[in-house]
Design a protein around this motif. Structure first.
Motif, short mmCIF file in Angstrom:
data_model
loop_
_atom_site.label_atom_id
_atom_site.label_comp_id
_atom_site.label_asym_id
_atom_site.label_seq_id
_atom_site.Cartn_x
_atom_site.Cartn_y
_atom_site.Cartn_z
N PRO A 4 0.61 -1.16 -0.06
CA PRO A 4 -0.13 0.18 0.24
C PRO A 4 1.09 0.62 0.12
N ARG A 12 -3.28 8.25 10.00
CA ARG A 12 -3.81 7.35 10.50
C ARG A 12 -3.52 7.38 12.22
N ASP A 20 -2.06 -2.66 11.96
CA ASP A 20 -1.99 -2.53 10.58
C ASP A 20 -0.27 -3.39 10.06
N ASN A 27 -7.81 -6.95 8.74
CA ASN A 27 -8.47 -5.26 8.31
C ASN A 27 -7.76 -5.16 7.33
N VAL A 28 -8.58 -6.14 5.72
CA VAL A 28 -7.52 -6.82 4.88
C VAL A 28 -8.27 -5.23 3.56
N ASP A 29 -7.77 -4.41 3.00
CA ASP A 29 -8.83 -3.86 1.90
C ASP A 29 -8.18 -4.72 0.52
N GLU A 30 -9.21 -4.94 0.29
CA GLU A 30 -9.51 -5.45 -1.32
C GLU A 30 -8.64 -6.02 -2.16
N ALA A 31 -7.88 -4.51 -2.48
CA ALA A 31 -6.95 -4.49 -3.50
C ALA A 31 -5.54 -5.44 -3.40
N ARG A 33 -5.50 -8.12 -1.16
CA ARG A 33 -6.17 -9.77 -0.60
C ARG A 33 -4.90 -10.25 -1.57
N LYS A 81 -8.75 -14.18 2.25
CA LYS A 81 -9.13 -12.41 3.41
C LYS A 81 -7.95 -12.49 3.55
N SER A 83 -3.49 -10.58 3.98
CA SER A 83 -3.02 -9.42 3.63
C SER A 83 -1.79 -10.19 3.12
#
Length: 114
Positions: A4, A12, A20, A27-31, A33, A81, A83
């Protein structure tokens, strides 16, 4: 690019940055995964999809190695799901190192974008 952008780190909370870094699978952003690709020959390739065309996928693994595979040779594709970021930093980094890392991240100024 396999990670990222850190531009948002300065805004943050420290709690969120710790989560993180130490527990990236919470809490993984879909981008970001992991996609697991099962090939017809039984090989499994895991990583982030960088490019998708009608004929192929480009996948980059945790080491940053990119690989293009033919869509016709793919038996199954499944998005996880999890990271791509390793989930064991809690074991590898001590409190002082974590504090230094977060201090550095919070001290950075956002890049001026045209």
């Amino acid at each position: 690019m396999i990670g990222p952008q850190l531009d948002g780190a300065i805004v943050r909370t420290i709690d969120r940055l710790c989560e993180d870094i130490l527990w990236p699978n919470r809490n993984v952003d879909e981008a970001f995964r992991i996609t697991n690709v099962l090939m017809e020959d039984g090989e499994t390739i895991s990583g982030l999809i960088l490019d998708r065309t009608d004929s192929s996928l480009e996948i980059v693994d945790q080491a940053g190695k990119s690989q293009r595979v033919a869509r016709g040779e793919i038996e199954q594709e499944k998005v996880s799901k999890l990271s791509l970021m390793p989930g064991n930093f809690e074991e590898l980094i001590n409190d002082v190192e974590l504090a230094s890392l977060i201090g550095y991240m919070k001290s950075q100024q956002p890049a001026n974008k045209p």
